[in-house]
Design a protein around this motif. Structure first.
Motif, short mmCIF file in Angstrom:
data_model
loop_
_atom_site.label_atom_id
_atom_site.label_comp_id
_atom_site.label_asym_id
_atom_site.label_seq_id
_atom_site.Cartn_x
_atom_site.Cartn_y
_atom_site.Cartn_z
N ILE A 175 -0.14 14.68 -0.84
CA ILE A 175 -0.30 13.37 -0.22
C ILE A 175 -1.74 13.19 0.24
CG2 ILE A 175 0.40 11.89 1.72
CD1 ILE A 175 3.11 13.22 1.67
N ARG A 181 0.45 11.35 -3.96
CA ARG A 181 0.90 10.13 -3.30
C ARG A 181 -0.18 9.63 -2.35
NH1 ARG A 181 5.95 11.40 -0.12
NH2 ARG A 181 5.74 9.21 0.45
N ARG A 213 -0.17 -1.68 -5.15
CA ARG A 213 0.83 -0.69 -5.58
C ARG A 213 0.92 -0.62 -7.10
NH1 ARG A 213 4.20 -3.29 -1.49
NH2 ARG A 213 4.24 -2.05 0.42
N ASP A 220 0.90 4.05 -2.89
CA ASP A 220 2.34 4.13 -2.69
C ASP A 220 2.79 3.35 -1.46
OD1 ASP A 220 3.40 6.41 -4.68
OD2 ASP A 220 1.42 6.95 -3.95
N HIS A 278 6.94 8.34 5.86
CA HIS A 278 6.66 8.40 4.42
C HIS A 278 6.17 9.77 3.96
CE1 HIS A 278 7.24 4.14 3.42
NE2 HIS A 278 6.72 3.86 4.61
#
Length: 454
Positions: free
Chosen positions: A68, A94, A112, A119, A361
């Motif tokens: 991430i 991500r 997006r 994301d 998230h």
């Protein structure tokens, strides 16, 4: 899980702090050596000095091995370029981004779907307005969290001596509630979090968190001696971007709104942009102005200037002049433990709202959302129960959950179930768990490995 955080400001620092306590591999990138020094001295994370929008810096920091990227600097442009470079160097990573400028709002879907393929886009000002709206829907509460699209509410209320639940042992709760099943999820007492058992009692002054659905909200609040009457008149202090968003949202919901701002030019812009809102030019800390505007007739005052001290003083003054509810914007986390002691009950923070959204998230497994309780002592997770999970098909009382974890609700086919000991989780149920900070790593690991607690 490896996470790269671009930005060592308040949001980056506190996200890194939370993730570091959960044994994640965290790297924080920033150009400011002072900010990085604070991170390296206080947290067990890696730091990397440089621009988070630089391809070379991201490469050396390990972007290709990262699960991430969190771009949370104070510059929207830096955050966007960081995500674009990440998309080029490591498309599988991500990307979560904090964007504050409303000019980008209309392009969220494009960000997006097209490069940089972000994301999750988080606007802390939008999140803050949602937080205020949730609080105003339950005026007697100090904290309100929603799950499953609002079907489930976790409400935090301050217990007073007049409540029939005052000084009651939880084993006797059913004697008062009768057929209505009330689940007490957590208690905050003297700044300490308690995940209660039947042996615990409710003491006046406790901040008590309970779970309910919309249909039973009024009944639950009455047990705590609270009213659920709607807010009809609001007074906002601070006409910046947050104040404007909030005034527009409340007015659209039929609330009579006055907003005061000390910058005449900003007042002109507010007057042009807002319909059905009274715009005042003046100082929100001016007692004469508040008296002239009949502040005592307002249901709530909401202070959202960029200065915490002004917000605190205005809220205290308004309450002294007769306003029943004051909602105060505070961004300095160091002030949070002091708020209750000085009489500030409803605290909002754009930074904390952003952190809550971001954490929801970055959780592993089938976690759908995440909310921190007041003071960040615990977290509430909404997750999906997988068919092969060990907790499926067994009564809750027979499952050995990690210490500090509690199932507080089950959603099945749009039906809300407040669980009891003999409740059974079925495949595809949504479950909502309350976890202490110490329990989160084990719970999260369990989520990622099909919720196997054994």
């Amino acid at each position: 899980m490896k996470i790269l955080i671009v930005g060592a400001g308040e949001v980056g620092f506190h996200i890194a702090s939370r993730l570091a306590t959960e044994n994640k591999d965290v790297v924080v990138i920033d150009k400011d050596p002072k900010a990085l020094k604070r991170v390296s001295e206080q947290l067990d994370v890696q730091v990397f000095e440089g621009s988070g929008s630089s391809p070379e810096v991201l490469r050396e920091a390990g972007i290709s091995q990262s699960d991430i990227l969190l771009a949370v600097t104070d510059s929207d442009e830096t955050n966007l370029v960081s995500c674009l470079v990440c998309d080029l160097l490591s498309p599988a990573t991500r990307k979560l981004i904090r964007i504050r400028d409303s000019d980008y709002t209309d392009f969220t879907d494009r960000l997006r779907d097209d490069p940089p393929h972000i994301d999750t886009v988080i606007n802390p000002e939008v999140e803050l307005v949602r937080t205020v709206q949730r609080l105003l829907e339950v005026p007697g509460a100090e904290d309100v969290a929603e799950f499953s699209g609002g079907a489930i509410k976790l409400i935090g209320v301050r217990l007073d001596e007049l409540s029939p639940l005052s000084n009651m042992r939880l084993t006797k709760l059913r004697e008062v509630t009768g057929d209505f099943h009330l689940l007490i999820a957590a208690i905050v007492r003297d700044e300490e979090l308690i995940i209660p058992t039947g042996r615990d009692s409710l003491v006046p002054g406790d901040l008590v968190y309970f779970v309910t659905d919309d249909a039973n909200l009024h009944t639950a609040l009455k047990l705590f001696g609270k009213e659920s009457r709607p807010v009809k008149r609001a007074f906002i202090v601070g006409g910046g971007r947050i104040g404007m968003r909030l005034a527009r949202a409340l007015a659209q919901n039929g609330v009579y709104v006055k907003i005061v701002e000390d910058d005449p030019q900003r007042c002109n812009r507010l007057a042009e942009a807002l319909n059905n809102v009274v715009v005042l030019n003046g100082d929100g800390t001016d007692q004469g102005l508040l008296a002239e505007e009949n502040i005592e007739d307002m249901d709530v005052v909401i202070t959202v200037t960029g200065d915490e001290e002004t917000n605190i003083l205005t809220s205290l003054l308004a309450k002294r002049m007769g306003v029943p509810i004051a909602v105060t914007r505070i961004n300095k986390f160091g002030y949070f433990p002091l708020t209750t002691a000085i009489g500030i009950e409803h605290v909002i923070s754009s930074r904390l709202s952003a952190i809550n959204t971001i954490l929801g998230h970055v959780r592993r497994g089938k976690v759908l959302s995440s909310v921190s309780l007041k003071g960040e002592r615990a977290e509430v997770l909404e997750a999906e129960a997988l068919e092969t999970a060990e907790i499926v098909g067994k009564p809750l009382k027979s499952i050995s959950f990690p210490k500090g974890a509690l199932v507080i609700s089950i959603i099945r086919d749009n039906e809300v179930i407040i669980p009891k000991g003999d409740s059974v989780i079925q495949p595809a149920d949504r479950i909502i768990l309350l976890c202490s900070q110490q329990a989160i790593p084990k719970i999260e690991k369990a989520m990622a490995v099909k919720l196997e607690f054994f």
